[in-house]
Every structure is written in C-alpha cells, then in structure tokens.
Design a protein around this motif. Structure first.
Motif, PDB file in Angstrom:
ATOM      1  N   TYR A  57      -4.737   0.041  -0.615  1.00  0.00           N
ATOM      2  CA  TYR A  57      -4.487   1.501  -0.754  1.00  0.00           C
ATOM      3  C   TYR A  57      -3.212   2.047   0.155  1.00  0.00           C
ATOM      4  O   TYR A  57      -2.464   2.758  -0.204  1.00  0.00           O
ATOM      5  CB  TYR A  57      -5.663   2.293  -0.472  1.00  0.00           C
ATOM      6  CG  TYR A  57      -5.685   3.763  -0.275  1.00  0.00           C
ATOM      7  CD1 TYR A  57      -5.673   4.470  -1.563  1.00  0.00           C
ATOM      8  CD2 TYR A  57      -5.599   4.611   1.138  1.00  0.00           C
ATOM      9  CE1 TYR A  57      -5.669   5.828  -1.427  1.00  0.00           C
ATOM     10  CE2 TYR A  57      -5.514   5.901   0.879  1.00  0.00           C
ATOM     11  CZ  TYR A  57      -5.496   6.430  -0.210  1.00  0.00           C
ATOM     12  OH  TYR A  57      -5.329   8.039  -0.038  1.00  0.00           O
ATOM     13  N   ARG A  64      -0.192   1.019  -1.393  1.00  0.00           N
ATOM     14  CA  ARG A  64       0.281   1.848  -2.396  1.00  0.00           C
ATOM     15  C   ARG A  64       0.974   3.314  -2.152  1.00  0.00           C
ATOM     16  O   ARG A  64       1.689   3.496  -2.566  1.00  0.00           O
ATOM     17  CB  ARG A  64      -0.650   2.269  -3.560  1.00  0.00           C
ATOM     18  CG  ARG A  64      -1.277   0.896  -4.410  1.00  0.00           C
ATOM     19  CD  ARG A  64      -2.393   1.437  -5.326  1.00  0.00           C
ATOM     20  NE  ARG A  64      -2.954  -0.032  -5.976  1.00  0.00           N
ATOM     21  CZ  ARG A  64      -2.167  -0.549  -6.984  1.00  0.00           C
ATOM     22  NH1 ARG A  64      -1.088   0.213  -7.339  1.00  0.00           N
ATOM     23  NH2 ARG A  64      -2.590  -1.442  -7.499  1.00  0.00           N
ATOM     24  N   VAL A  65       0.241   3.605  -0.988  1.00  0.00           N
ATOM     25  CA  VAL A  65       0.614   4.935  -0.569  1.00  0.00           C
ATOM     26  C   VAL A  65       2.258   4.621   0.060  1.00  0.00           C
ATOM     27  O   VAL A  65       3.203   5.603   0.159  1.00  0.00           O
ATOM     28  CB  VAL A  65       0.053   5.395   0.725  1.00  0.00           C
ATOM     29  CG1 VAL A  65       0.479   6.817   1.443  1.00  0.00           C
ATOM     30  CG2 VAL A  65      -1.465   5.864   0.156  1.00  0.00           C
ATOM     31  N   ARG A  96       4.632  11.904  -0.270  1.00  0.00           N
ATOM     32  CA  ARG A  96       3.390  10.997  -0.261  1.00  0.00           C
ATOM     33  C   ARG A  96       2.182  11.893  -0.148  1.00  0.00           C
ATOM     34  O   ARG A  96       1.083  11.624  -0.749  1.00  0.00           O
ATOM     35  CB  ARG A  96       3.256  10.504   1.324  1.00  0.00           C
ATOM     36  CG  ARG A  96       4.624   9.560   1.525  1.00  0.00           C
ATOM     37  CD  ARG A  96       4.316   8.203   0.706  1.00  0.00           C
ATOM     38  NE  ARG A  96       4.884   7.298   1.319  1.00  0.00           N
ATOM     39  CZ  ARG A  96       6.390   7.172   1.218  1.00  0.00           C
ATOM     40  NH1 ARG A  96       7.189   7.996   0.931  1.00  0.00           N
ATOM     41  NH2 ARG A  96       6.780   5.827   1.596  1.00  0.00           N
ATOM     42  N   TYR A 149       1.533  12.342  -3.709  1.00  0.00           N
ATOM     43  CA  TYR A 149       0.788  10.975  -4.376  1.00  0.00           C
ATOM     44  C   TYR A 149      -0.560  10.946  -4.100  1.00  0.00           C
ATOM     45  O   TYR A 149      -1.389  10.555  -4.731  1.00  0.00           O
ATOM     46  CB  TYR A 149       1.461   9.873  -3.628  1.00  0.00           C
ATOM     47  CG  TYR A 149       0.962   8.622  -4.153  1.00  0.00           C
ATOM     48  CD1 TYR A 149       1.023   8.090  -5.389  1.00  0.00           C
ATOM     49  CD2 TYR A 149       0.057   7.840  -2.994  1.00  0.00           C
ATOM     50  CE1 TYR A 149       0.508   7.066  -5.800  1.00  0.00           C
ATOM     51  CE2 TYR A 149      -0.472   6.754  -3.594  1.00  0.00           C
ATOM     52  CZ  TYR A 149      -0.310   6.194  -5.083  1.00  0.00           C
ATOM     53  OH  TYR A 149      -0.836   5.024  -5.335  1.00  0.00           O
ATOM     54  N   LEU A 150      -0.947  11.436  -2.839  1.00  0.00           N
ATOM     55  CA  LEU A 150      -2.524  11.494  -2.433  1.00  0.00           C
ATOM     56  C   LEU A 150      -3.401  12.170  -3.175  1.00  0.00           C
ATOM     57  O   LEU A 150      -4.549  11.758  -3.352  1.00  0.00           O
ATOM     58  CB  LEU A 150      -2.505  11.734  -0.981  1.00  0.00           C
ATOM     59  CG  LEU A 150      -1.871  10.818   0.173  1.00  0.00           C
ATOM     60  CD1 LEU A 150      -2.222  11.412   1.627  1.00  0.00           C
ATOM     61  CD2 LEU A 150      -2.693   9.553  -0.133  1.00  0.00           C
ATOM     62  N   ALA A 192      -4.534   7.806  -6.998  1.00  0.00           N
ATOM     63  CA  ALA A 192      -4.601   7.617  -5.819  1.00  0.00           C
ATOM     64  C   ALA A 192      -6.128   8.279  -5.097  1.00  0.00           C
ATOM     65  O   ALA A 192      -6.773   7.431  -4.273  1.00  0.00           O
ATOM     66  CB  ALA A 192      -3.854   8.578  -4.794  1.00  0.00           C
ATOM     67  N   ASP A 221      -8.537   5.506  -6.315  1.00  0.00           N
ATOM     68  CA  ASP A 221      -8.445   4.138  -5.073  1.00  0.00           C
ATOM     69  C   ASP A 221      -9.353   4.791  -3.887  1.00  0.00           C
ATOM     70  O   ASP A 221     -10.047   3.929  -3.140  1.00  0.00           O
ATOM     71  CB  ASP A 221      -7.056   3.880  -4.680  1.00  0.00           C
ATOM     72  CG  ASP A 221      -6.395   3.461  -5.799  1.00  0.00           C
ATOM     73  OD1 ASP A 221      -6.944   2.869  -6.938  1.00  0.00           O
ATOM     74  OD2 ASP A 221      -4.982   3.471  -6.176  1.00  0.00           O
TER      75      ASP A 221
END
Length: 250
Positions: A69, A72-73, A88, A91-92, A97, A100
C-alpha cells in the motif's frame, strides 16, 4: 528511478508487456492465499488446532499488504494526476486506494473487538474483501464498470419497477391473507419477505398463502418475477457485450 520502477511494476497500465508484472503476480497470489486462510480460519475445529499459526500468517499478510500500500502511494507520483502532496491525497481517496486500505484495516480493528465474538466474526468476513483487489488486474472488471455506467438509467428503471411490484404484491397479499395468517401477512412489511422470496423465484415455502384469492395473487407475482429477473439480466448482457467489443476494437 525507484519510483518509476515501482510504478511500472505496480500499475497495470504502466506495464507494457503482455500479462501482469512479476510483482503484481505475487500480489495476486498473496490475495488468493490470504483469502483462503481467512475462509479456513472460520472453521472452529481447524482454528483450535493451530490458533497461533493463523494469527502469525495474518500478521505476515497485513505487513506485506501494508508495504505494498505504501509503495503504491509512493509510486502514484509518477502519474501526473497524483504528483505532490495534493496529488497523493487525491490518490488516497480513489476507489482502488480505498480498497487497498480496507484490506488492511480489519486486522487492526480486531484489537478493538477482542471480547466481542460478533464483531470478530464480522472482521474475519471483511478480510474476504481482499478478493475485490483482483479487479485492478482484470480488464473484465473495467468492462463491467463501463457497462454499468452506460446502462445505469435502464438498470435504475428495472429496479424501480421491481420495487413497485414488490410493494403492490405485498399490499395485495396483506389485504387477502392478514385475517387468516396475521403472523406472516399481518402487515405490508411482514408480507415483503414473502414477496421477495416469490419475485426472485426462490420460493422458500416457509410462508405461503392459503386463501383462493391469495393463491391467485401469488401466481401472478410468481409469473411477474420471471420478467423482473430477466429485464436487468438482458440489459447487463447487452451492455457487457458492447463493452467487450469496444475493448477489442481499442
């Protein structure tokens, strides 16, 4: 360089060769293995034989998924949409995400429910949501999402029709059966259970009408249920066919 390499290995879109990258193949294998362990652990007789082994395996899986995880971040910064702190954060909150993150959370939430057997069972079941992570690596899932998006209005219409039919059949059976079977048909909400079982063609048989008029309405409901099931099925089949055809053309 490290971020670019991670992005290439972790993002299916960035992998230019056929199939999955080696890292994503390992991730898929871990997801399947972790889900299998979660299923086996629900059997008390097996869990009592080696409770420490299941606990240790879960710790290992969570550690590996947590590292993945974070990787990937970090690698998401290679995508122009997710560069910088603001990127970011965007993305979260993306779907994948969040999925995940959900794969990791049940382990930590389990510490809050050590003395609550019901919550422990819920958190064990939530670990099976890890299987949904496989959708990131499959074009079929993206085709399904595209199909649902393209036919959302038709699907909502079929859901609305099904809801109206459920309510109408429940009201009819309540009107003709409530006097003879108050426990099962004493109100429209009580009758909804019978309507759902009949319209979906399941027919458990635990609740059945006994009056002639009730049986007549039950027959109409059962026949209508065939059409209710067929309508969204046909819509989804056509949409999936179109989506896969578009994928092949692309």
């Amino acid at each position: 360089m490290l971020r670019r390499a991670l992005h290439r290995q972790l993002s299916p879109q960035a992998w230019r060769e056929v199939g999955l990258s080696p890292v994503n193949k390992v991730v898929c294998a871990l997801i399947l293995l972790a889900s299998l362990v979660a299923v086996v652990e629900t059997e008390p007789t097996i869990r009592r034989l080696a409770p420490g082994i299941f606990r240790g395996m879960e710790v290992i899986f969570v550690m590996l998924f947590a590292v993945e995880y974070l990787a990937r971040v970090y690698a998401a910064g290679e995508d122009p949409r997710y560069r910088g702190i603001g990127g970011r954060l965007r993305y979260l909150v993306t779907v994948w995400a969040l999925i995940d993150l959900i794969a990791i959370l049940p382990f930590f939430l389990g510490f809050l429910a050590q003395n609550n057997a019901f919550l422990l069972r819920i958190f064990r079941v939530l670990r099976l949501l890890r299987l949904s992570r496989l959708g990131r690596f499959s074009r079929a899932w993206s085709a399904l999402a595209e199909a649902l998006s393209a036919r959302i209005h038709e699907l909502l219409l079929s859901v609305g029709v099904a809801g109206l039919l459920l309510l109408f059949s429940s009201a009819c059976l309540y009107a003709v059966e409530a006097a003879d079977q108050p426990e099962a048909f004493g109100s429209v909400p009580r009758t909804l259970w019978w309507s759902i079982a009949t319209l979906t063609t399941v027919g458990y048989g635990d609740v059945t009408p006994i009056t002639a008029l009730g049986k007549f309405f039950a027959g109409l409901t059962a026949v209508a249920g065939i059409g209710i099931i067929a309508m969204p099925t046909g819509i989804l089949a056509a949409a999936l066919s179109d989506a896969f055809q578009n994928k092949q053309e692309q």
